[in-house]
Design a protein around this motif. Structure first.
Motif: not given
Length: 260
Positions: A165-180
């Motif tokens: 599982t990937v957190s929101a913050e890690q997801g932003e670094q991985w480009n899964l999201c653009q904003y947290v």
């Protein structure tokens, strides 16, 4: 629950707000939900200039309804996957930009849905996962193309093989999201972004969501050649002329440093 209840639709000015409304199932995507989502997405294309997809309850979407999937024959599985592809392609390559407001679980098919949107806003409760490997299945909603391109094949392979599982913050670094954003703030933040996009020239928005993915697939020379044609076509619209003149006349808003 009717189709209009399982996926709620609201027009907020020029922004369509589409809400997955199956909270008791963590908004798992059933056959009825995907059909209702298709109807809502089609409607948004006809009457809105931008759209937001969000989820009711504690989670955005926990993915495929496995209770339905386990009963499918192989050929039924193929048709089911292609049906998801059609809906998500309408989101990604339609007439208007789509934003997703993410919270809680964005898992499996939920991540595939989010990846089809153009801008993804995650709140602090968001976590991403692709547990297909642990379920004995494979992504079927376009994830091998969209998620792999967003975060890279190596990271997607890790998520699918290990169930990570990937957190929101890690997801932003991985480009899964653009904003947290803070917990509970994703929907309002995404709607604000969608309102801004809705104010853009329609041709510019269309060029952005259609030309950029194609340029990514092209050679450098072909991409630059396509860019020239799209830039010329966008700039020749009456709306572009009006906006450029407003800038030259100093009546248009100026950009500023993000800290201000």
């Amino acid at each position: 629950m009717s189709d209009s209840e399982i996926v709620r639709y609201e027009l907020d000015g020029e922004v369509a707000v589409i809400t997955l409304n199956r909270p008791e199932k963590r908004n798992a995507v059933s056959d009825r939900l995907i059909r209702a989502l298709a109807d809502a997405v089609t409607r948004a294309q006809t009457e809105a200039k931008a759209a937001v997809i969000c989820g009711a309850g504690k989670h955005f979407c926990a993915g495929l309804d496995l209770g339905e999937h386990v009963k499918r024959t192989p050929i039924e599985g193929v048709h089911h996957s292609r049906g998801w592809h059609a809906v998500f392609e309408t989101i990604e390559a339609g007439r208007i930009p789509f934003f997703s407001a993410l919270h809680g679980a964005v898992v499996g098919g939920g991540l595939e849905l989010a990846a089809a949107t153009h801008i993804r806003v995650a709140d602090a409760t968001t976590f991403f996962a692709l547990p297909e490997g642990t379920r004995g299945i494979f992504v079927g909603g376009g994830g091998s193309v969209r998620v792999g391109r967003l975060t890279g094949v190596a990271r997607m392979t890790d998520m699918m093989l290990t169930g990570r599982t990937v957190s929101a913050e890690q997801g932003e670094q991985w480009n899964l999201c653009q904003y947290v954003v803070g917990a509970g703030e994703a929907k309002s933040f995404a709607i604000d972004l969608a309102r801004k996009a809705a104010q853009n020239a329609e041709m510019s928005n269309y060029a952005i969501i259609h030309a950029l993915p194609r340029v990514e697939d092209m050679s450098r020379a072909d991409g630059l050649f396509l860019e020239s044609f799209v830039a010329s076509m966008a700039a020749s619209s009456p709306e572009a002329e009006e906006r450029l003149n407003a800038f030259l006349d100093k009546t248009a808003a100026r950009l500023s440093h993000p800290s201000t």
